[in-house]
Structures are given as C-alpha cells and as structure tokens.
Scaffold this motif. Structure first.
Motif, PDB file in Angstrom:
ATOM      1  N   PHE A 186       0.937  -1.245  -0.058  1.00 25.00           N
ATOM      2  CA  PHE A 186      -0.060   0.074  -0.063  1.00 25.00           C
ATOM      3  C   PHE A 186       0.961   1.320   0.052  1.00 25.00           C
ATOM      4  O   PHE A 186       1.974   1.247   0.354  1.00 25.00           O
ATOM      5  N   LYS A 187       0.315   2.383  -0.438  1.00 28.29           N
ATOM      6  CA  LYS A 187       1.032   3.651  -0.487  1.00 28.29           C
ATOM      7  C   LYS A 187       0.057   4.781   0.102  1.00 28.29           C
ATOM      8  O   LYS A 187      -1.085   4.889  -0.132  1.00 28.29           O
ATOM      9  N   ILE A 188       0.524   5.407   1.043  1.00 26.33           N
ATOM     10  CA  ILE A 188      -0.061   6.216   1.911  1.00 26.33           C
ATOM     11  C   ILE A 188       0.709   7.886   1.387  1.00 26.33           C
ATOM     12  O   ILE A 188       1.898   8.189   1.188  1.00 26.33           O
ATOM     13  N   SER A 189      -0.232   8.641   0.988  1.00 25.54           N
ATOM     14  CA  SER A 189       0.199  10.201   0.454  1.00 25.54           C
ATOM     15  C   SER A 189      -0.382  11.213   1.058  1.00 25.54           C
ATOM     16  O   SER A 189      -1.602  10.986   1.391  1.00 25.54           O
ATOM     17  N   ALA A 190       0.063  12.475   1.262  1.00 22.51           N
ATOM     18  CA  ALA A 190      -0.555  13.742   1.804  1.00 22.51           C
ATOM     19  C   ALA A 190       0.139  14.668   1.377  1.00 22.51           C
ATOM     20  O   ALA A 190       1.470  14.788   1.362  1.00 22.51           O
ATOM     21  N   SER A 191      -0.815  15.881   1.123  1.00 26.89           N
ATOM     22  CA  SER A 191       0.113  17.198   0.675  1.00 26.89           C
ATOM     23  C   SER A 191       0.798  17.817   1.687  1.00 26.89           C
ATOM     24  O   SER A 191       1.803  18.517   1.477  1.00 26.89           O
ATOM     25  N   ARG A 192       0.454  17.542   3.091  1.00 29.43           N
ATOM     26  CA  ARG A 192       0.946  18.137   4.099  1.00 29.43           C
ATOM     27  C   ARG A 192       0.950  17.155   5.752  1.00 29.43           C
ATOM     28  O   ARG A 192       0.149  16.631   5.773  1.00 29.43           O
ATOM     29  N   LEU A 193       1.845  17.040   6.347  1.00 24.12           N
ATOM     30  CA  LEU A 193       1.961  16.269   7.527  1.00 24.12           C
ATOM     31  C   LEU A 193       2.372  17.133   8.717  1.00 24.12           C
ATOM     32  O   LEU A 193       3.464  17.944   8.616  1.00 24.12           O
ATOM     33  N   LYS A 194       1.667  17.040   9.745  1.00 23.64           N
ATOM     34  CA  LYS A 194       1.733  17.772  11.023  1.00 23.64           C
ATOM     35  C   LYS A 194       1.969  16.797  12.131  1.00 23.64           C
ATOM     36  O   LYS A 194       1.033  16.061  12.196  1.00 23.64           O
ATOM     37  N   PHE A 195       3.193  17.083  12.824  1.00 28.99           N
ATOM     38  CA  PHE A 195       3.160  15.879  13.919  1.00 28.99           C
ATOM     39  C   PHE A 195       2.558  16.933  15.388  1.00 28.99           C
ATOM     40  O   PHE A 195       3.399  18.066  15.549  1.00 28.99           O
ATOM     41  N   ASN A 196       1.856  16.167  15.929  1.00 31.78           N
ATOM     42  CA  ASN A 196       1.472  16.821  17.214  1.00 31.78           C
ATOM     43  C   ASN A 196       1.858  16.194  18.312  1.00 31.78           C
ATOM     44  O   ASN A 196       1.579  15.249  18.885  1.00 31.78           O
ATOM     45  N   GLU A 197       3.075  16.812  18.981  1.00 36.85           N
ATOM     46  CA  GLU A 197       3.727  16.409  20.080  1.00 36.85           C
ATOM     47  C   GLU A 197       3.091  16.098  21.198  1.00 36.85           C
ATOM     48  O   GLU A 197       3.576  14.807  21.858  1.00 36.85           O
ATOM     49  N   LYS A 198       1.761  16.770  21.596  1.00 37.07           N
ATOM     50  CA  LYS A 198       1.324  16.269  22.810  1.00 37.07           C
ATOM     51  C   LYS A 198       0.766  15.174  22.871  1.00 37.07           C
ATOM     52  O   LYS A 198       0.339  14.199  23.841  1.00 37.07           O
ATOM     53  N   ASP A 199      -0.027  14.830  21.569  1.00 38.21           N
ATOM     54  CA  ASP A 199      -0.775  13.279  21.467  1.00 38.21           C
ATOM     55  C   ASP A 199       0.127  12.298  20.558  1.00 38.21           C
ATOM     56  O   ASP A 199      -0.316  11.162  20.753  1.00 38.21           O
ATOM     57  N   SER A 200       1.045  12.710  20.120  1.00 34.34           N
ATOM     58  CA  SER A 200       2.028  11.859  19.520  1.00 34.34           C
ATOM     59  C   SER A 200       1.221  11.192  18.312  1.00 34.34           C
ATOM     60  O   SER A 200       1.438   9.889  17.922  1.00 34.34           O
ATOM     61  N   ILE A 201       0.484  11.995  17.626  1.00 33.28           N
ATOM     62  CA  ILE A 201      -0.072  11.524  16.348  1.00 33.28           C
ATOM     63  C   ILE A 201       0.290  12.410  15.297  1.00 33.28           C
ATOM     64  O   ILE A 201       0.639  13.629  15.496  1.00 33.28           O
ATOM     65  N   TYR A 202      -0.022  11.903  13.964  1.00 38.56           N
ATOM     66  CA  TYR A 202       0.315  12.923  12.770  1.00 38.56           C
ATOM     67  C   TYR A 202      -1.186  13.502  12.326  1.00 38.56           C
ATOM     68  O   TYR A 202      -2.145  12.574  12.129  1.00 38.56           O
ATOM     69  N   THR A 203      -1.163  14.593  11.769  1.00 38.18           N
ATOM     70  CA  THR A 203      -2.184  15.022  10.975  1.00 38.18           C
ATOM     71  C   THR A 203      -1.996  15.127   9.576  1.00 38.18           C
ATOM     72  O   THR A 203      -0.946  15.730   9.360  1.00 38.18           O
ATOM     73  N   LEU A 204      -2.613  14.294   8.857  1.00 37.20           N
ATOM     74  CA  LEU A 204      -2.450  14.182   7.269  1.00 37.20           C
ATOM     75  C   LEU A 204      -3.640  15.237   6.553  1.00 37.20           C
ATOM     76  O   LEU A 204      -4.483  14.706   6.507  1.00 37.20           O
ATOM     77  N   SER A 205      -2.916  16.225   5.697  1.00 34.64           N
ATOM     78  CA  SER A 205      -4.059  16.938   4.906  1.00 34.64           C
ATOM     79  C   SER A 205      -4.056  16.163   3.360  1.00 34.64           C
ATOM     80  O   SER A 205      -2.899  15.851   2.900  1.00 34.64           O
ATOM     81  N   ASN A 206      -5.361  16.347   3.112  1.00 39.48           N
ATOM     82  CA  ASN A 206      -5.456  15.639   1.559  1.00 39.48           C
ATOM     83  C   ASN A 206      -4.783  14.287   1.565  1.00 39.48           C
ATOM     84  O   ASN A 206      -3.948  13.734   0.772  1.00 39.48           O
ATOM     85  N   PHE A 207      -5.420  13.379   2.772  1.00 39.05           N
ATOM     86  CA  PHE A 207      -4.849  12.038   2.819  1.00 39.05           C
ATOM     87  C   PHE A 207      -5.277  10.938   1.703  1.00 39.05           C
ATOM     88  O   PHE A 207      -6.698  11.320   1.288  1.00 39.05           O
ATOM     89  N   GLU A 208      -4.384  10.191   1.275  1.00 41.81           N
ATOM     90  CA  GLU A 208      -4.892   9.270   0.304  1.00 41.81           C
ATOM     91  C   GLU A 208      -4.042   7.882   0.493  1.00 41.81           C
ATOM     92  O   GLU A 208      -2.986   7.985   0.756  1.00 41.81           O
ATOM     93  N   LYS A 209      -4.923   6.903   0.623  1.00 42.11           N
ATOM     94  CA  LYS A 209      -4.194   5.490   0.598  1.00 42.11           C
ATOM     95  C   LYS A 209      -4.543   4.499  -0.092  1.00 42.11           C
ATOM     96  O   LYS A 209      -6.012   4.296  -0.548  1.00 42.11           O
ATOM     97  N   ARG A 210      -3.760   4.203  -0.949  1.00 42.34           N
ATOM     98  CA  ARG A 210      -3.965   3.350  -2.133  1.00 42.34           C
ATOM     99  C   ARG A 210      -3.613   1.595  -1.693  1.00 42.34           C
ATOM    100  O   ARG A 210      -2.126   1.561  -1.462  1.00 42.34           O
ATOM    101  N   ILE A 211      -4.564   0.959  -1.560  1.00 45.33           N
ATOM    102  CA  ILE A 211      -4.234  -0.449  -1.221  1.00 45.33           C
ATOM    103  C   ILE A 211      -4.026  -1.322  -2.372  1.00 45.33           C
ATOM    104  O   ILE A 211      -4.980  -1.456  -3.297  1.00 45.33           O
ATOM    105  N   VAL A 212      -2.990  -1.966  -2.821  1.00 48.01           N
ATOM    106  CA  VAL A 212      -2.733  -2.485  -3.919  1.00 48.01           C
ATOM    107  C   VAL A 212      -3.191  -3.856  -3.884  1.00 48.01           C
ATOM    108  O   VAL A 212      -3.231  -4.963  -3.262  1.00 48.01           O
ATOM    109  N   GLY A 213      -4.336  -4.571  -4.953  1.00 47.61           N
ATOM    110  CA  GLY A 213      -5.247  -5.659  -4.949  1.00 47.61           C
ATOM    111  C   GLY A 213      -4.621  -6.437  -6.023  1.00 47.61           C
ATOM    112  O   GLY A 213      -3.991  -6.186  -6.735  1.00 47.61           O
ATOM    113  N   LYS A 214      -5.069  -7.543  -6.019  1.00 50.91           N
ATOM    114  CA  LYS A 214      -4.738  -8.618  -7.229  1.00 50.91           C
ATOM    115  C   LYS A 214      -5.456  -8.143  -8.518  1.00 50.91           C
ATOM    116  O   LYS A 214      -6.684  -7.470  -8.343  1.00 50.91           O
ATOM    117  N   ASN A 215      -4.963  -8.383  -9.526  1.00 52.50           N
ATOM    118  CA  ASN A 215      -5.526  -8.037 -10.760  1.00 52.50           C
ATOM    119  C   ASN A 215      -5.845  -6.465 -10.979  1.00 52.50           C
ATOM    120  O   ASN A 215      -6.956  -6.365 -11.395  1.00 52.50           O
TER     121      ASN A 215
END
Length: 359
Positions: A186-215
């Motif tokens: 799979f491939k994850i892409s985003a136009s912008r990534l922001k790390f939130n230090e307080k929660d240790s999570i990332y905020t991804l803007s214009n998030f897109e995840k493509r899971i490669v399937g068979k055929n």
C-alpha cells in the motif's frame, strides 16, 4: 626511565599543556567578542553561557590538540637545539632513535587521553556547544535536513517528503510505501504532514491511501484531513547536522548502522566523524616525528625559522584534512580514504624528514 627521558618528557608535556592554557583563554575571548551582541540580545542566562564555554573548551581542545602538540614540540625542541643540548646528547653516544623515544612516550600518553576524550567526553561537549549555537546564535537555521528527505524506517517501509520544518514539525508532499519483499502492498500520500507532539499523532492533509489488490483491483481511501499514528518519530526523520558528533563510540556505530538501513543521504558525513576519532590521535604521533625532525637542527635563523616551517606544515595539514573531509561528505568519495589520506601523506613526509635529520 633515565635522566634524558624524564628531562625531555617533562618538557614535552609541560610545553603542550602550557600552550593549551595560553590559547584556550584567547580562543574564548575571541569567540565571546564575536558572539556577545547575540548573547545580550537573546538574554541568555549566565549559567548557560558558562557551560557553553566549558563545552567550547573541550570541543576545540579535542579538535585542535594535534596542532597544539605539533607547535609545542617544535618550540621546546628548537630551544634544545639552540642551546646545543641536542648536540651534547648525540655526542655522548645516544642515537637519534634513542633520543626520539621520550617524544614517542609523551605522544602515547597524550594520544591515549585524547582517544578517551574523543570517544566519550568530547561528544557530550559537542552536544552542549552545538545546541547552544543553534538555539541562541543561529536560531535553529541549518541545524537539520529540510529538503527531499528519503528514509527506510524499517525493513518494509520507506518514506519521502519535502520541505521539512523541524521547528514547527511539519512537512510537505509526504509519501509512505509499504512492501512485502519486492511487492508494493500500500501507499499513503498527503500534501502536508503535521506532528502533534502532545498526542504523538500525525495530522495528514489531503490524505490518500492506495491498497494494491490482485488483478489491479486497488482500493483507494481518501480524507481531507486525517489524524493517525505512523511508525516513526518525527525527530528520526530530520536528524540535526551535528548529531554524529554528539554520540559516543558505541552509540555512533549503532547510529551509522541504523542510518545505512534507512538510506540516509548523510551517511558519509557520519563515517567521517567516526573515522576521525581514530585518525586524530594517530596524527599526533606523525606530527610529533615531523616536529622533532624539523626542529632538531640548529638553524641560522634560530627558533623563528623552525616555527615558520612548523606553522606552514600545520596549515597544509589542516587544509588537507578539511578539503578531503568535505569531499567525502559532499560526494561519493570514500570517507575512509578522505580521513586517512592526510595521515598517510604526512607519515611519508615524516619518514623522509626523519632520515634527513639522522644524517
């Protein structure tokens, strides 16, 4: 040890430490005069300035000790030659190799101390020196990689991003690719990534995840904004440019192996730092032999001529060290060759000069 050994060894160590004690205050004064305006503008606490100059002293003493050692040997050996003491030693039946022995003993003592300092004490001083510099004097400029960062974060995943901002913990054009063997899962892409230090999570803007399937039956997931957890720490992606200098011997070796797996573009820079921890103490031996060979002869111009020759050789050594080190850091030139070439070159010069001095 005989009287000759103790006599030369005390002069060897005494002159070296005296030169250090003379030049360190001069270096601190010059550095303080240059930085005092920024220190005052930023209202840096006195204790931080005090600790900075302790780190400054250790950092530069470790970096420049071969040159200080070289000049100190030329200084006191020239005095021995001008006072005809060397002629008296050799006339009494002492061979030149025997005369050289206390110099090598002194070089061994200093080099062992320098090796321990370079491996374990200097990294801590480098951390404090560089942290202060980038925090108060450069305001974080150029401290970390900021463009086109590509990393292998584990055995299966790679990331790429542009325009990293370590201060605000953001990045643009972020991509994460997951592989199983050589097959993209799979491939994850985003136009912008922001790390939130307080929660240790990332905020991804214009998030897109493509899971490669068979055929070619791919699954596409999209979100305008998504908060998620990613398998890496933000600080690992943007290591500061001086990070290798701040790690002790064991930590540096582990760090280099880790960065190799991640495909770091700065791997040569880290190797240069690692190799120099061994090459600097060795250079002290070589420069000691050159210093004795150059200054053991009584010259018409006296000590001034010997010091002039010594300073010229020291500048050439520093020039070679900087040029080849920069070549290795900025190109595909071998770091091992870059670091050790000055020692090899001056080692050959030491042999030639030593043979001439014996004659």
């Amino acid at each position: 040890m005989k009287i000759l050994d103790w006599y030369i060894l005390k002069r060897y160590l005494g002159t070296f430490f005296t030169l250090l004690l003379l030049f360190i205050p001069i270096g601190i004064t010059v550095n303080l005069a240059e930085k005092i305006d920024k220190i005052l503008v930023n209202e840096v606490p006195f204790l931080e300035v005090f600790y900075y100059y302790i780190d400054f002293t250790i950092y530069f003493a470790n970096l420049l000790f071969p040159i200080f050692l070289f000049l100190s040997v030329i200084f006191f050996t020239s005095k021995l030659a001008n006072n005809t003491e060397i002629i008296a030693f050799l006339s009494s039946g002492v061979s030149f190799n025997r005369f050289l022995r206390p110099y090598l003993i002194g070089a061994t003592l200093i080099c062992l101390g320098a090796l321990v300092m370079g491996m374990y004490l200097a990294p801590s001083a480098s951390q404090g020196f560089n942290d202060f510099t980038y925090k108060y004097l450069k305001h974080g400029r150029d401290a970390a990689e900021t463009k086109d960062v590509f990393k292998q974060i584990n055995d299966d995943e790679f990331i790429f991003a542009t325009n990293f901002d370590p201060k605000n913990k953001t990045a643009s054009n972020f991509t994460l690719e997951n592989f199983k063997g050589n097959v993209l899962q799979f491939k994850i892409s985003a136009s912008r990534l922001k790390f939130n230090e307080k929660d240790s999570i990332y905020t991804l803007s214009n998030f897109e995840k493509r899971i490669v399937g068979k055929n070619s039956d791919d699954i596409l997931l999209q979100h305008r904004k998504l908060d998620t957890v990613l398998p890496f720490e933000f600080g690992e992606l943007t290591p500061v440019s001086y990070i290798a200098e701040t790690k002790n011997f064991t930590e540096l070796n582990e760090f280099i192996e880790q960065e190799k797996k991640r495909g770091s573009a700065n791997i040569n820079r880290y190797k240069v730092v690692a190799y120099k921890r061994w090459s600097l103490p060795v250079s002290a031996y070589i420069l000691t032999i050159i210093a004795v060979a150059v200054s053991a002869m009584k010259r018409r111009g006296g000590m001034g001529v010997n010091l002039a020759i010594g300073i010229a050789i020291a500048f050439v050594f520093v020039f070679f060290d900087k040029v080849f080190g920069t070549m290795a850091e900025k190109s595909t030139f071998s770091p091992l060759i870059a670091v050790w070439f000055p020692n090899v070159f001056f080692g050959v010069l030491a042999i030639i000069l030593l043979r001439k001095a014996k004659r």
